[in-house]
Design an enzyme around this catalytic site. Sequence first.
Site, PDB file in Angstrom:
ATOM      1  N   HIS A 148       5.433  -0.865   0.305  1.00  0.00           N
ATOM      2  CA  HIS A 148       4.052  -0.410   0.396  1.00  0.00           C
ATOM      3  C   HIS A 148       3.103  -1.590   0.525  1.00  0.00           C
ATOM      4  CE1 HIS A 148       0.135   1.237  -0.758  1.00  0.00           C
ATOM      5  NE2 HIS A 148       0.620   2.430  -0.481  1.00  0.00           N
ATOM      6  N   GLU A 179       0.899  -2.621   3.626  1.00  0.00           N
ATOM      7  CA  GLU A 179      -0.461  -2.906   3.160  1.00  0.00           C
ATOM      8  C   GLU A 179      -0.547  -4.223   2.391  1.00  0.00           C
ATOM      9  OE1 GLU A 179      -2.240   0.330   1.065  1.00  0.00           O
ATOM     10  OE2 GLU A 179      -1.835   1.782   2.649  1.00  0.00           O
ATOM     11  N   HIS A 211       4.153   7.214   4.077  1.00  0.00           N
ATOM     12  CA  HIS A 211       4.338   5.891   4.680  1.00  0.00           C
ATOM     13  C   HIS A 211       5.688   5.786   5.382  1.00  0.00           C
ATOM     14  CE1 HIS A 211       0.717   3.850   3.542  1.00  0.00           C
ATOM     15  NE2 HIS A 211       0.876   4.114   2.263  1.00  0.00           N
TER      16      HIS A 211
END
Length: 273
Positions: A148, A179, A211
Amino acid sequence: MKKAILVVSFGTSYLDALKNSIEKIENYIGHTFKEYRIQRAFTSNMIIKSIKKKHNIDILTPEEALLKLKSEGVEDVIVQPLHIIPGEEFQYVKNVVDKYLNSFKSIKIGRPIFYFQGIEELPQDYTLFIESVKHLFNDVESTVLFGHGSANPSNSCYGCLQAVLQDEGYDNVFVGTVEGYPNFNNVLKTLKRKNIKKVKLVPLMVVAGDHAKNDMASEEEDSWKSMLESEGIKVKVHLSGLGELDSFNELYINRINDVIKHRYIGAGNTKKR
């Protein structure tokens, strides 16, 4: 039952991911610690609202879950986050636990997946993680672990994982985040430098949610799969969350055992009142 384990995750509104990962972990914990009641909580208010709207499923926040346990007479609580890194979500859970110190005889919190490494008398969390998932690396030329990422300083866990992978001889396993750092361009640069033409994308996430399904594996032109293929790299997708692996879920069992046996105090554990 006067003892409970509160299992806290960021959450997901995908029912398949909820069942295959989060619910599976909860059941695994419940089967292992039969003397404890298992309670679920999500940290994402957005997901809590979404799953209520889409599927009419009520999920509690950590605060609501602890209030519920208190009202039901629970005295001893272990809070086990399912988070990968000790980032903002983990700190939020820890802060909530601190607020409820005087509400229970004992309340403690377990550590996330990546916490310790390198000090002999402490668990080698990164190495233990690699051991739990290394079978996923066996069938391909190279693997990209798709995390993530975060703007939080805890994002450095991903760089530490990459370093430990290299130290332990996994030269063709690479870590990237959607991210944070390393990002897609960092991973692509490494693949090109090593002249790698085939990769397997594996979610470095407990659940294969939005995601993983969209940013990693979809046919959209800006997914990692599509962008790698546009660079002439063949892509195999492993579209399953880590929570679907018993070997990975055993890491949470170990963390709860550490809390029960009062080991590694300071790893997110809150002192007994």
